[in-house]
Structures are given as structure tokens and as C-alpha cells.
Design a protein around this motif. Structure first.
Motif, short mmCIF file in Angstrom:
data_model
loop_
_atom_site.label_atom_id
_atom_site.label_comp_id
_atom_site.label_asym_id
_atom_site.label_seq_id
_atom_site.Cartn_x
_atom_site.Cartn_y
_atom_site.Cartn_z
N VAL A 108 27.85 -8.23 0.74
CA VAL A 108 28.80 -7.66 1.68
C VAL A 108 28.17 -7.73 3.08
N GLU A 109 28.90 -8.27 4.04
CA GLU A 109 28.41 -8.37 5.41
C GLU A 109 29.50 -7.90 6.37
N LEU A 110 29.08 -7.17 7.39
CA LEU A 110 30.01 -6.71 8.41
C LEU A 110 29.43 -7.10 9.77
N PHE A 111 30.24 -7.74 10.59
CA PHE A 111 29.80 -8.15 11.92
C PHE A 111 30.77 -7.58 12.95
N ALA A 112 30.22 -7.13 14.08
CA ALA A 112 31.07 -6.54 15.11
C ALA A 112 30.44 -6.73 16.47
#
Length: 367
Positions: free
Chosen positions: A307-311
């Protein structure tokens, strides 16, 4: 002449060389954020500047005086340099106001009344005048760090050094300390800040130094460093610090720990409450309720879900990427015939785009 001039600064220990060849000039009133991965010499650089560490070679000139010269009056020079550490280093056996009075009385010869008046003035500056008579142990971590900042100002220093001042704080307390630091920056203080808070580096700095491999690998305005870095190492670092990653390698994984880690990431990026809640909801629904539950049904003990989250800064342009290729052996768990349509409809309601990059890899962009 610049207020600080660093030339060919090197610091080596028996098994490691954190500073290889650092060169920089810093003018009065500048706010320099120093960023980089752990172990790249950021804190060592600050400690060499105020001579808490003796450089192996090179020079650090403060207002024309070489801090590396054995004949330099270090106590006198250090009065020009305020230092705020990761830990607060307050004296627990003295009240808050007394922590601020000690330096001016002992080192500047101030009377008790003069020192107290100045201490109260600085406590008011950081929003803690009402805590003057409190004991440090009775304050929150954010409040203690603000007291430490106020104490660093009691000697009226020319330069303020901050060594990751928010790293020991809970996310809820970080903003109160950064607010004080931004106020100091706006007042024209010369500041060098080792930080992992990219929002501060971007909004409050005049320049940003990216340290890597013992040198200032790249320096520039916040706009240049964060939006148009010239070197691939800088680009990779900036991209990495904006991302959150988690790997579920076993069904016995720590789900509460994963969600707490995500919450911390959202807080450090200063996402709005609604955006942070949406990120947490999507991870919970897509990863925990759909993918992990499907792995349990199929008896896949090691689902290998990434799971990866980029912002971007402030939580703009948020993208969630999920890799669940190992689950494809029993059929795509997110295909129309396998997925829970109610949950999937909820996920779609919070995204503006759902893209299947390849079988078993999905990217979602938040609304």
C-alpha cells in the motif's frame, strides 16, 4: 561579509564520515532548512557550527570569527548562537520562568528582576506566559519545546539553530511548535533548521539545503528544490518523503499500527481533516475490508499487499496505489463478480479516478 561562512568542513569518526566537504554562506535574516535522509550529517553540521563537535578540518566563520580556531573564545561566541534540540533539556527542578532566567543571570550579569521581565516577555512570545510558574514535567511535549525555544532567545542570539525540534512530538503538538518557528522567521531571525517537516521547509525558508553523501548536494529556493530539483538524488528524496508505504506480508499484521502510521503521515503533511479522513477510509475499505478479507477467505497467509500513498504539500493531489498481485491466483478480488459492490461503490464515491495500472495493481486519485 556573510554572517556564517562554512568552507571545506569535514567531520569524521572512526567508522563513518558524516560530513565530507560542506561549503555554504548564510546571510543575516536567512532561514535555511536542512533536509536529507537519516545519517547524512544534518545534526552533525549544526553541532560543528556551534562547536559542540570539533570539525576534523575546515572552517566555520561566525561574523568573521573562526569557530575552529583554538584561540577563539567559545563561551562568548556561543552566546551569539541559540540552540534548540530534539529533547527539551529543561531543568525539571526549576520552574519554567526560572529555566529562562538562569542564562541571563549567570552569563550576562542580569539582575533577577531584569531576567524575570525578559523571561516573561519571551514566554508571552511563545504563548506560554500563563505557564511561568509551572514545572516542566506538568507541560505537554509541545509546550516544553516552546519553552526551550523561548530559553534559546534569552541571550538575544544572532543565530538560532534547530535540530529536528518536532521529531519527539506527537503529531497534534507539531503545529504549535512550527507556528512559533514561523513567527520567528517572519521577525527576521537568522535560522538554520534541521527538519523533516517539509511544509515548514517549503513555506518558511529562504533557502533549502539538501544534504547527501556528506556534502550539500543541492541548494536553492523552496520552489526550486520542491518543484524543480536539478539532481535525481534530490528528486528521489522529495518524492519519498511525500509518500507513505506499508507492506502486509502476513495475515497476522498489525492493522491498528498500520492505520496509526497512516494517521501520523497525514498529520505531518498537514492534510485537512476531511482529506486525511478520506485517505484513512479508503485504506480501511479497500485494503482491510476487501483485499485482506479476501485473503482470509482464500487462506492466503502471506498476501504480500503493498500500500502506498503519495501527496503534495498540504494533502493536494493525493494518490493511493495498491499492489495485490499475489491474490490474483484465485481470481481478481476486485473484479465485478468477486468484489463487494456496496464497499466498492463507497470507494468510488471518494475518488475521481480509478486506474488499473496492470493486473493486480490499482491507483486511486482522491476527489
Amino acid at each position: 561579509m556573510s554572517l556564517i561562512e562554512i568552507s571545506h568542513l569535514r567531520k569524521e569518526y572512526k567508522d563513518v564520515v558524516p560530513l565530507e566537504d560542506v561549503n555554504a554562506t548564510i546571510d543575516a535574516g536567512e532561514v535555511i532548512s536542512i533536509i536529507g535522509a537519516s545519517g547524512t550529517g544534518k545534526s552533525t553540521l549544526l553541532r560543528c557550527i556551534n562547536r559542540l563537535e570539533m570539525p576534523t578540518s575546515g572552517h566555520v566563520l561566525i561574523d568573521g570569527v573562526d569557530m575552529c580556531d583554538p584561540s577563539t573564545n567559545l563561551p562568548a561566541m556561543r552566546r551569539k548562537i541559540g540552540m534548540v534540540f530534539q529533547s527539551y533539556n529543561l531543568f525539571d527542578h526549576r520552574r519554567v520562568v526560572e529555566n529562562l532566567m538562569m542564562g541571563p543571570m549567570d552569563l550576562l550579569g542580569k539582575s533577577r528582576d531584569e531576567a524575570k521581565d525578559r523571561a516573561l516577555e519571551l514566554l508571552d512570545l511563545v504563548g506560554l506566559k500563563d505557564k511561568a510558574s509551572a514545572w516542566p514535567r506538568d507541560l505537554s511535549g509541545g509546550q516544553r519545546q516552546r519553552v526551550a525555544i523561548a530559553r534559546s532567545l534569552t541571550m538575544d542570539p544572532q543565530i538560532l539553530l534547530f535540530d529536528e525540534p518536532t521529531s519527539a512530538l506527537d503529531p497534534a503538538m507539531v503545529s504549535e511548535v512550527l507556528s512559533v518557528m514561523r513567527d520567528l522567521a517572519e521577525r527576521g531571525h537568522t535560522m538554520l533548521v534541521v527538519t523533516h517537516e517539509m511544509s515548514f521547509a517549503r513555506k518558511a525558508s529562504t533557502r533549502v539545503f539538501f544534504l547527501d553523501q556528506g556534502v550539500i548536494w543541492e541548494e536553492g529556493t523552496p520552489k526550486q528544490i520542491f518543484e524543480n530539483p536539478q539532481r535525481p538524488e534530490t528528486h528521489n528524496f522529495i518524492f519519498r518523503v511525500r509518500g507513505w508505504k506499508y507492506r502486509i506480508s502476513s495475515l497476522a499484521f498489525d492493522a491498528p499500527g498500520m492505520m496509526a502510521s497512516l494517521e501520523t503521515y497525514c498529520a505531518h503533511l498537514f492534510m485537512g481533516i476531511r482529506t486525511a479522513h478520506t485517505c484513512e477510509l479508503l485504506v480501511e475499505e479497500l485494503v482491510l475490508n476487501l483485499l485482506v478479507e479476501e485473503a482470509r477467505k482464500r487462506g492466503v497467509e502471506d498476501p504480500d499487499i503493498y500500500v502506498e500513498l503519495f501527496a503534495g504539500e498540504g494533502g493536494v493531489d493525493v494518490m493511493l496505489r495498491v499492489d495485490f498481485r499475489k491474490l490474483l491466483d484465485g481470481g481478481d478480488p476486485l473484479s465485478p463478480e468477486n468484489r463487494d459492490e456496496l464497499t466498492y461503490t463507497m470507494i468510488k464515491g471518494h475518488t475521481r479516478e480509478i486506474e488499473k495500472v496492470e493486473p493486480g495493481v490499482m491507483q486511486l486519485r482522491l476527489r
